[in-house]
Design a protein around this motif. Structure first.
Motif, PDB file in Angstrom:
ATOM      1  N   ASN A   1      -3.228   5.603  -9.461  1.00  0.00           N
ATOM      2  CA  ASN A   1      -4.599   5.898  -8.579  1.00  0.00           C
ATOM      3  C   ASN A   1      -5.387   4.734  -8.705  1.00  0.00           C
ATOM      4  O   ASN A   1      -6.077   4.115  -7.768  1.00  0.00           O
ATOM      5  CB  ASN A   1      -5.285   6.911  -8.807  1.00  0.00           C
ATOM      6  CG  ASN A   1      -4.511   8.301  -8.597  1.00  0.00           C
ATOM      7  OD1 ASN A   1      -3.887   8.275  -7.452  1.00  0.00           O
ATOM      8  ND2 ASN A   1      -4.428   9.238  -9.316  1.00  0.00           N
TER       9      ASN A   1
ATOM     10  N   LYS B   1       0.903   4.091  -2.910  1.00  0.00           N
ATOM     11  CA  LYS B   1       0.750   5.427  -2.518  1.00  0.00           C
ATOM     12  C   LYS B   1       2.025   6.555  -2.718  1.00  0.00           C
ATOM     13  O   LYS B   1       2.012   7.597  -3.510  1.00  0.00           O
ATOM     14  CB  LYS B   1       0.512   5.707  -1.074  1.00  0.00           C
ATOM     15  CG  LYS B   1      -0.753   5.071  -0.771  1.00  0.00           C
ATOM     16  CD  LYS B   1      -1.984   5.709  -1.265  1.00  0.00           C
ATOM     17  CE  LYS B   1      -2.190   7.108  -0.524  1.00  0.00           C
ATOM     18  NZ  LYS B   1      -3.234   7.795  -0.766  1.00  0.00           N
TER      19      LYS B   1
ATOM     20  N   TYR C   1       0.890  -1.198   0.012  1.00  0.00           N
ATOM     21  CA  TYR C   1      -0.026   0.019  -0.019  1.00  0.00           C
ATOM     22  C   TYR C   1       1.076   1.331  -0.023  1.00  0.00           C
ATOM     23  O   TYR C   1       0.525   2.101  -0.754  1.00  0.00           O
ATOM     24  CB  TYR C   1      -0.905   0.021   1.187  1.00  0.00           C
ATOM     25  CG  TYR C   1      -1.815   1.236   1.284  1.00  0.00           C
ATOM     26  CD1 TYR C   1      -2.971   1.282   0.596  1.00  0.00           C
ATOM     27  CD2 TYR C   1      -1.478   2.324   2.239  1.00  0.00           C
ATOM     28  CE1 TYR C   1      -3.652   2.500   0.568  1.00  0.00           C
ATOM     29  CE2 TYR C   1      -2.263   3.467   2.408  1.00  0.00           C
ATOM     30  CZ  TYR C   1      -3.150   3.534   1.599  1.00  0.00           C
ATOM     31  OH  TYR C   1      -4.191   4.508   1.692  1.00  0.00           O
ATOM     32  N   ASN C   2       1.897   1.163   0.770  1.00  0.00           N
ATOM     33  CA  ASN C   2       2.871   2.323   0.844  1.00  0.00           C
ATOM     34  C   ASN C   2       3.503   2.865  -0.602  1.00  0.00           C
ATOM     35  O   ASN C   2       3.782   3.702  -0.631  1.00  0.00           O
ATOM     36  CB  ASN C   2       3.681   2.184   2.137  1.00  0.00           C
ATOM     37  CG  ASN C   2       3.157   2.212   3.503  1.00  0.00           C
ATOM     38  OD1 ASN C   2       2.046   2.899   3.674  1.00  0.00           O
ATOM     39  ND2 ASN C   2       3.959   1.905   4.602  1.00  0.00           N
TER      40      ASN C   2
ATOM     41  N   ALA D   1       2.377   7.196  -6.678  1.00  0.00           N
ATOM     42  CA  ALA D   1       1.105   8.176  -7.203  1.00  0.00           C
ATOM     43  C   ALA D   1       1.476   9.471  -6.778  1.00  0.00           C
ATOM     44  O   ALA D   1       1.212  10.398  -7.592  1.00  0.00           O
ATOM     45  CB  ALA D   1      -0.188   7.806  -6.437  1.00  0.00           C
ATOM     46  N   LYS D   2       2.238   9.777  -5.639  1.00  0.00           N
ATOM     47  CA  LYS D   2       2.601  10.917  -5.001  1.00  0.00           C
ATOM     48  C   LYS D   2       3.697  11.630  -5.884  1.00  0.00           C
ATOM     49  O   LYS D   2       3.630  12.661  -6.394  1.00  0.00           O
ATOM     50  CB  LYS D   2       3.032  10.938  -3.700  1.00  0.00           C
ATOM     51  CG  LYS D   2       3.627  12.204  -3.161  1.00  0.00           C
ATOM     52  CD  LYS D   2       4.259  12.012  -1.741  1.00  0.00           C
ATOM     53  CE  LYS D   2       4.582  13.488  -1.290  1.00  0.00           C
ATOM     54  NZ  LYS D   2       5.554  14.187  -2.030  1.00  0.00           N
TER      55      LYS D   2
ATOM     56  N   ASP E   1      -9.564   2.842   3.695  1.00  0.00           N
ATOM     57  CA  ASP E   1      -8.447   3.396   4.356  1.00  0.00           C
ATOM     58  C   ASP E   1      -7.677   2.480   5.083  1.00  0.00           C
ATOM     59  O   ASP E   1      -8.016   2.083   6.187  1.00  0.00           O
ATOM     60  CB  ASP E   1      -9.219   4.571   4.989  1.00  0.00           C
ATOM     61  CG  ASP E   1      -7.917   5.394   5.373  1.00  0.00           C
ATOM     62  OD1 ASP E   1      -6.871   5.095   5.484  1.00  0.00           O
ATOM     63  OD2 ASP E   1      -8.165   6.599   5.966  1.00  0.00           O
TER      64      ASP E   1
ATOM     65  N   VAL F   1      -3.902   1.790  -6.654  1.00  0.00           N
ATOM     66  CA  VAL F   1      -4.335   1.912  -5.222  1.00  0.00           C
ATOM     67  C   VAL F   1      -5.935   1.850  -4.855  1.00  0.00           C
ATOM     68  O   VAL F   1      -6.158   1.015  -3.754  1.00  0.00           O
ATOM     69  CB  VAL F   1      -4.078   3.298  -4.998  1.00  0.00           C
ATOM     70  CG1 VAL F   1      -4.520   3.847  -3.500  1.00  0.00           C
ATOM     71  CG2 VAL F   1      -2.487   3.822  -4.932  1.00  0.00           C
ATOM     72  N   THR F   2      -6.811   2.156  -5.755  1.00  0.00           N
ATOM     73  CA  THR F   2      -8.328   2.073  -5.651  1.00  0.00           C
ATOM     74  C   THR F   2      -8.477   0.552  -5.593  1.00  0.00           C
ATOM     75  O   THR F   2      -9.249  -0.239  -4.684  1.00  0.00           O
ATOM     76  CB  THR F   2      -8.900   2.615  -6.414  1.00  0.00           C
ATOM     77  OG1 THR F   2      -8.770   3.960  -6.352  1.00  0.00           O
ATOM     78  CG2 THR F   2     -10.396   2.312  -6.289  1.00  0.00           C
TER      79      THR F   2
END
Length: 446
Positions: free
Chosen positions: A276, A227, A223-224, A230-231, A290, A279-280
């Motif tokens: 994204n 994310k 997950y990290n 994406a950042k 979350d 992630v979704t």
């Protein structure tokens, strides 16, 4: 020498100044004919900040080579370089004006050379600005890439530490574990309120809840990573959009550069959308919205069930549970210094990355040229040669008159001038009382 004598010789030798004057005029005419060249000058508006850079381009060898290539008539770059000149020019525009001139025997060719020089100088200036911008962007992009690599390395070390020590969300988990230990120690009477079926339910749910918590914790590294990817793509998109906005100010001359950046932006947008989506999809596949919040809630539920199990008097005693909880808390606290160090390393790396991205954006926006940096104010026009022609003739006349006066002065010394009465009186020291005519003296001799 008497003035009368000088004037008498001047009248007698009148042809001397006339000849010298005619010779001077003929010489000036011949010089103008032999060295006849015409100069054409065009004007451009150049910002003061770019004035020196543009002057270096106009007076550089590269421009002369381009003009010679455009003419394609056998003229060498050295010859063009000798014919061209550039410098500050007066004008009525707000921006400083720069004059580009060319000198040639053919007035039409002088205009052609000057106009070509202006066109090529603008192209060369834009290319130089683009090359300088690319160099600056490359330099700052290298710093940004280095900062990004360091941020990724810091995240990787942090995630590896959390995975090896089951230390995800360690500060929150320490607080929750400390609360559990405190509640166990206080024996706050929860056993009385939760007697009977509640205890049996808690005992049955604890293993399942703990398993769910373990599952959520194993999802944290991936997950990290998703994310973070994406950042980084979002930051890259912001930088590329800023470059495009700046390149649009450069006009049509920067279409190729803008198209290249637009292609990079399209690719980055596509990758960002995919990131994204990843992630979704990851969250949906694991039944959560979350992950961080889910881990905190699940940890709290495990703690509550442990407390419920103990206070219900099922399977274990309060002392055994307290010892287990205290040992777990001690282990978590022993991990906290290294956890904090790695977390600070991640935070510092991300701050440096943000700074490098801001520097990259600032440099791009502040160094890109705009459409009004260099523009033609006036096409090449022939410059008047009347002033210098008049100067040459004036100098020739002045020299002729000066030499004439000097030559007449010299001739005065070679002229046999009969003495006057005053000269004889001065020479003899006595007054002259008579004068014998020349004709009478000759007749007396016969």
């Amino acid at each position: 020498m008497q003035l009368d004598d000088y004037l008498r010789v001047m009248v007698k030798r009148w042809y001397v100044p006339v000849i010298l004057l005619l010779m001077a005029l003929a010489g000036a005419f011949l010089y103008n004919y032999i060295s006849a060249t015409r100069t054409a000058e065009g004007k451009l508006a150049v910002p003061l900040a770019s004035f020196t850079a543009y002057d270096n381009i106009v007076n550089g060898r590269a421009l002369a080579e381009r003009v010679a290539a455009r003419l394609n008539d056998g003229t060498t770059a050295e010859e063009i370089d000798n014919q061209m000149a550039g410098g500050f020019a007066t004008g009525d525009r707000l921006l400083p004006q720069y004059g580009v001139s060319a000198t040639d025997e053919d007035s039409a060719r002088a205009q052609v050379i000057a106009n070509i020089a202006m066109e090529e100088s603008m192209v060369l200036f834009r290319e130089t600005q683009e090359a300088q911008l690319e160099y600056i962007q490359t330099s700052y992009r290298a710093e940004r890439d280095k900062a990004e690599e360091e941020a990724l390395a810091a995240h990787e070390a942090f995630d590896r530490f959390q995975a090896n020590n089951n230390a995800y969300g360690l500060p929150t988990r320490i607080a929750q574990q400390a609360q559990l230990v405190s509640e166990l120690r206080l024996e706050n009477g929860l056993a009385t309120a939760l007697e009977g079926s509640g205890a049996a339910t808690a005992s049955g749910e604890l293993s399942g809840t703990q398993a769910e918590l373990d599952r959520l914790l194993t999802l944290q590294p991936e997950y990290n990573s998703l994310k973070l990817a994406a950042k980084l793509l979002e930051d890259e998109i912001n930088g590329l959009e800023a470059q495009i906005r700046s390149l649009e100010l450069g006009g049509s001359g920067y279409d190729s550069a803008r198209e290249a950046v637009q292609a990079e932006l399209d690719t980055a947008n596509s990758e960002y959308a995919e990131a994204n989506t990843a992630v979704t999809t990851f969250l949906s596949a694991n039944g959560i919205s979350d992950l961080d919040a889910a881990i905190r809630e699940q940890q709290q539920r495990v703690n509550d069930l442990i407390l419920l199990d103990v206070t219900g008097g099922v399977e274990t005693t309060i002392g055994q549970s307290l010892a287990t909880a205290a040992a777990a808390l001690e282990r978590m606290r022993s991990l906290q210094p290294e956890y904090n160090r790695l977390a600070r390393a991640v935070e510092d790396a991300e701050k440096i990355l943000d700074i490098r991205e801001e520097q990259d954006l600032f440099v791009v926006q502040s160094t890109l040229p705009t459409t009004n940096q260099v523009e033609v104010v006036e096409q090449a026009q022939l410059k008047s040669v009347f002033f210098w022609t008049a100067i040459r003739y004036a100098v020739a006349i002045f020299v002729a008159v000066f030499l004439s006066l000097l030559l007449v002065y010299v001739l005065c010394f070679f002229e046999r001038i009969p003495p006057t009465l005053s000269n004889l009186e001065k020479a003899l020291g006595k007054p002259v009382i008579g004068r014998i005519p020349k004709a009478a003296s000759l007749g007396g001799r016969s």
